[in-house]
Design an enzyme around this catalytic site. Structure first.
Site, short mmCIF file in Angstrom:
data_model
loop_
_atom_site.label_atom_id
_atom_site.label_comp_id
_atom_site.label_asym_id
_atom_site.label_seq_id
_atom_site.Cartn_x
_atom_site.Cartn_y
_atom_site.Cartn_z
CG ASP A 69 59.05 20.82 56.06
OD1 ASP A 69 59.20 19.65 55.68
OD2 ASP A 69 58.28 21.16 56.97
CG ASP A 75 57.02 28.39 55.19
OD1 ASP A 75 55.95 28.51 54.59
OD2 ASP A 75 57.54 27.32 55.49
CD GLU A 98 56.98 23.47 60.39
OE1 GLU A 98 56.98 22.36 59.87
OE2 GLU A 98 56.74 24.52 59.76
CD GLU A 99 58.92 28.01 59.14
OE1 GLU A 99 60.10 27.90 58.76
OE2 GLU A 99 57.98 27.46 58.58
CG ASP A 119 53.06 24.77 60.89
OD1 ASP A 119 53.67 25.67 60.27
OD2 ASP A 119 52.99 23.60 60.47
CG LEU A 121 52.05 29.43 55.12
CD1 LEU A 121 50.80 30.22 55.43
CD2 LEU A 121 52.86 30.16 54.07
CG ASP A 122 50.13 22.55 58.21
OD1 ASP A 122 51.06 21.89 58.70
OD2 ASP A 122 49.16 22.04 57.62
CD GLU A 281 52.67 19.96 61.85
OE1 GLU A 281 52.87 20.53 60.77
OE2 GLU A 281 53.20 18.87 62.16
#
Length: 337
Positions: A69, A75, A98-99, A119, A121-122, A281
């Site tokens: 992404d 984020d 996630e980052e 995560d 900032l989903d 998630e």
């Protein structure tokens, strides 16, 4: 607040609630400290989300994260906030975000016994159009005595100690489970605290809404196509299901929890392993769903029973009201004998 509009002097905050739960379980208070640190990060992210335009936080930060992404500035800020707050609580040893491509191993002098997968900032692709976004987290306990490493995070969802999500919508809400049911807390900006608003939330046995990205219809496997056909054109003469899809997992799952129904992000021809990530998630959301009386499956196995093999592993997920998920499973099994 009482009917006289006087100030509530005995308000049940998230911190107080977790302290009481910890006391009942004869805990050390370490989990309370960890959840407190996550709450602080969520409050800060909530403020940043509300001020995003003014604070010039919109737009691409100029890089792409590990899952492909494009990273928004928010984020990056959210990720830094969550990492810094958790590290400063002295409660964790391994962080999976996630980052970040690799797990973050906490410095020896700041370590505790927990592993946090999150995560930060989903749904961040929705930032620019003001659609609800969120933060998702799952907390595990380290099971070995050796030096912390990435493998410590590869635990099935059944071993979650706590999980939850924050939803930055028309208000900011934190939905939390420590394995004793699901509770919802609303952020009261006037005192800067999360207040208990819904205790022991239970999902409806069967809903009237299905939620998935039908833009992928030409890539769907036959089980998903058949299930959707049954929802749109019921053979028993019942009313068809309504369709709702935001595209932020937190928003779609929260609506499913509150109103009932089913959320699907199944595998398809283009993404045969699914798209959503297991550790930060699917597992936390599956944990919340099961604690609320719902179900979460890949079609062939309960999401919480999957043994992870990589920290950014993707899996198909179908979750929501038990009768709806069970109906999907029976169709999946018919097509996958």
């Amino acid at each position: 607040m009482s009917d006289k509009g006087t100030f509530d002097t005995n308000v049940l905050t998230l911190t107080r609630f977790v302290l009481e739960e910890g006391r009942k379980a004869h805990g050390t208070g370490e989990l309370t400290n960890l959840l407190n640190s996550i709450c602080t990060a969520v409050k800060a992210i909530s403020t940043a989300v509300r001020k995003a335009g003014i604070a010039n936080l919109y737009g691409i930060a100029g890089s792409t994260n590990v899952t492909g992404d494009q990273v928004k500035k928010l984020d990056v800020l959210s990720n830094d906030l969550v990492i810094n707050m958790i590290k400063s609580s002295f409660t964790s040893c391994v962080l999976v975000s996630e980052e970040d491509e690799k797990a973050i191993i906490v410095e020896p002098d700041k370590r505790g016994k927990y592993i946090v997968c999150f995560d930060p900032l989903d749904g961040s692709s929705n930032i620019d159009c003001l659609v609800s976004i969120g933060t998702i987290f799952g907390i595990y306990k380290k099971t070995t005595d050796d030096e912390p490493c990435e493998n410590d995070a590869l635990q099935p969802g059944r071993k979650l100690v706590a999980a939850g999500y924050a939803l930055y919508g028309s208000a900011t809400m934190m939905v939390l489970s420590t394995g004793q049911g699901v509770n919802c807390f609303m952020l009261d900006p006037s005192i800067g605290e999360f207040i208990l608003v819904d205790r022991d939330v239970r999902i409806k046995k069967k809903g009237k809404i299905y939620s998935l990205n039908e833009g992928y219809a030409q890539h769907f496997y036959p089980d998903v196509t058949e299930y959707l056909q049954k929802k749109k054109h019921p053979e028993d003469g019942s009313a068809p299901y309504g369709s709702r899809y935001v595209g932020s997992m937190v928003a779609d799952v929260h609506r499913t929890l509150v109103y009932g129904g089913i959320f699907l992000y199944p595998a398809n021809v283009k993404s045969p392993k699914g798209k959503l990530r297991l550790l930060y998630e699917c597992n936390p959301m599956a944990f919340i769903m099961e604690q609320a009386g719902g179900m979460a499956t890949t079609g062939s196995i309960n999401v919480l029973d999957i043994q992870p093999t990589a920290i950014h592993q993707r899996v198909p997920v179908v979750l929501g009201s038990p009768d709806d998920v069970q109906e999907y499973i029976s169709i999946f099994k018919k097509h996958n004998k």
